[in-house]
Design a protein around this motif. Structure first.
Motif, mmCIF file in Angstrom:
data_model
loop_
_atom_site.group_PDB
_atom_site.id
_atom_site.type_symbol
_atom_site.label_atom_id
_atom_site.label_comp_id
_atom_site.label_asym_id
_atom_site.label_seq_id
_atom_site.Cartn_x
_atom_site.Cartn_y
_atom_site.Cartn_z
ATOM 1 N N ARG A 127 0.833 -1.206 0.000
ATOM 2 C CA ARG A 127 0.000 0.000 0.000
ATOM 3 C C ARG A 127 0.870 1.260 0.000
ATOM 4 O O ARG A 127 0.485 2.295 -0.543
ATOM 5 N N ASN B 192 0.625 4.434 -2.576
ATOM 6 C CA ASN B 192 0.478 5.801 -2.065
ATOM 7 C C ASN B 192 1.740 6.648 -2.220
ATOM 8 O O ASN B 192 1.853 7.717 -1.615
ATOM 9 N N SER B 193 2.692 6.185 -3.032
ATOM 10 C CA SER B 193 3.966 6.902 -3.137
ATOM 11 C C SER B 193 3.826 8.287 -3.744
ATOM 12 O O SER B 193 4.630 9.180 -3.452
ATOM 13 N N GLU C 179 0.473 9.973 -4.179
ATOM 14 C CA GLU C 179 -0.593 10.618 -3.423
ATOM 15 C C GLU C 179 -1.365 9.556 -2.659
ATOM 16 O O GLU C 179 -1.280 8.379 -2.967
ATOM 17 N N ASN C 180 -2.133 9.962 -1.678
ATOM 18 C CA ASN C 180 -2.797 9.032 -0.780
ATOM 19 C C ASN C 180 -4.053 8.457 -1.435
ATOM 20 O O ASN C 180 -5.163 8.941 -1.230
ATOM 21 N N ILE C 181 -3.852 7.397 -2.212
ATOM 22 C CA ILE C 181 -4.964 6.754 -2.919
ATOM 23 C C ILE C 181 -5.713 5.800 -2.000
ATOM 24 O O ILE C 181 -6.945 5.775 -1.959
ATOM 25 N N ASP D 283 -6.548 5.063 1.591
ATOM 26 C CA ASP D 283 -6.543 5.627 2.947
ATOM 27 C C ASP D 283 -7.288 4.746 3.939
ATOM 28 O O ASP D 283 -7.518 5.134 5.078
#
Length: 288
Positions: free
Chosen positions: A148, A152-153, A155-157, A159
């Motif tokens: 994960r 999310n590297s 943007e925070n896809i 959460d």
């Protein structure tokens, strides 16, 4: 930076030095991927070696089984090198393996062990289903699941652990994490009718028994006779495509020899019909 043409050349040099051996019979000298009882096979195979410009190296005699195992190993190494060179087109962490890899090691086929256990313990099921579930591809290309954090590297896809909680592509979603089978590659140093049927049967088992997306299913061969290659390449529904270890050279030889018009015509039919490609095409097809 090594070019693809240089990788292909190195592949052929490895095949020549580690596998190709010459035999003399009835005044004819030919490499061990030719059928000595077929004049066309002998002429084409010798022509391929001449087109490749490779020395007729002498070495210890090797069995057909040894030749096949080495062909798998060398082909696997070529794909690892070539596919790695275009990793920017298909990023990820990949594993390349040659040899007897059980298909149940991969996410789409993890259920196969349970089926095998049922079949082996129940004679009625064994008689009805046989043992078609045992699949051991010659070469496998597999992808590691992603974390994960990797997702999310940028943007925070992701959460929440409640979304995308079932896909095997995300590490941690399964109690026993499995790699994802990307390609199953059958390697045939030469082709006989029984071998081509075994390859097709294995391909159909991969198609029918999967849970999830279908991996690439292809075959690689050094068979010199186009008519024999056709037993594997023609038709659709099982194999994606067949790849020849030296297709450019095979086409040049078949176009130049007299008395093999039927072989040359079949060869061009397979190429034009997208059923036969060169080994150098395979890394790019695996990137799709």
């Amino acid at each position: 930076m090594t070019t693809l043409a240089e990788m292909r050349r190195g592949y052929h040099q490895a095949v020549s030095s580690r596998i190709v051996r010459f035999t003399e019979r009835e005044g004819r000298r030919f490499p061990n991927f030719a059928d000595g009882s077929s004049q066309s096979s002998v002429l084409i195979a010798n022509g391929i070696m001449n087109e490749l410009g490779l020395l007729h190296e002498e070495g210890e005699r090797i069995s057909g089984q040894t030749a096949g195992a080495r062909f798998e190993e060398i082909t696997c190494g070529f794909l690892d090198h070539a596919f790695g060179a275009i990793s920017h087109l298909r990023p990820g962490r990949w594993r390349y393996s040659a040899g007897q890899t059980r298909i149940s090691e991969f996410a789409q086929y993890a259920h196969i062990d349970a089926i095998e256990s049922l079949v082996s313990d129940n004679q009625a099921l064994s008689a009805a289903l046989g043992h078609a579930y045992i699949i051991t591809p010659d070469i496998v290309v597999a992808r590691h699941p992603v974390s994960r954090g990797e997702v999310n590297s940028r943007e925070n896809i992701l959460d929440s652990n409640e979304v995308a909680a079932l896909t095997p592509f995300l590490a941690g979603n399964r109690p026993s994490e499995s790699l994802i089978l990307h390609a199953s590659i059958s390697c045939k140093w030469t082709i006989r009718s029984d071998r081509s049927q075994n390859t097709r049967t294995e391909a159909l088992n991969l198609i029918r028994n999967r849970k999830g997306h279908l991996p690439h299913i292809v075959a690689v061969t050094a068979e010199p006779l186009p008519m024999r290659i056709a037993s594997l390449a023609l038709g659709t529904g099982d194999l994606d495509c067949v790849y020849h270890f030296a297709l450019h050279e095979l086409r040049q030889v078949c176009a130049s020899l007299s008395g093999i018009a039927d072989q040359a015509e079949m060869l061009e039919t397979m190429v034009a019909g997208d059923r036969l490609r060169d080994i150098s095409d395979l890394p790019f097809d695996l990137a799709t």
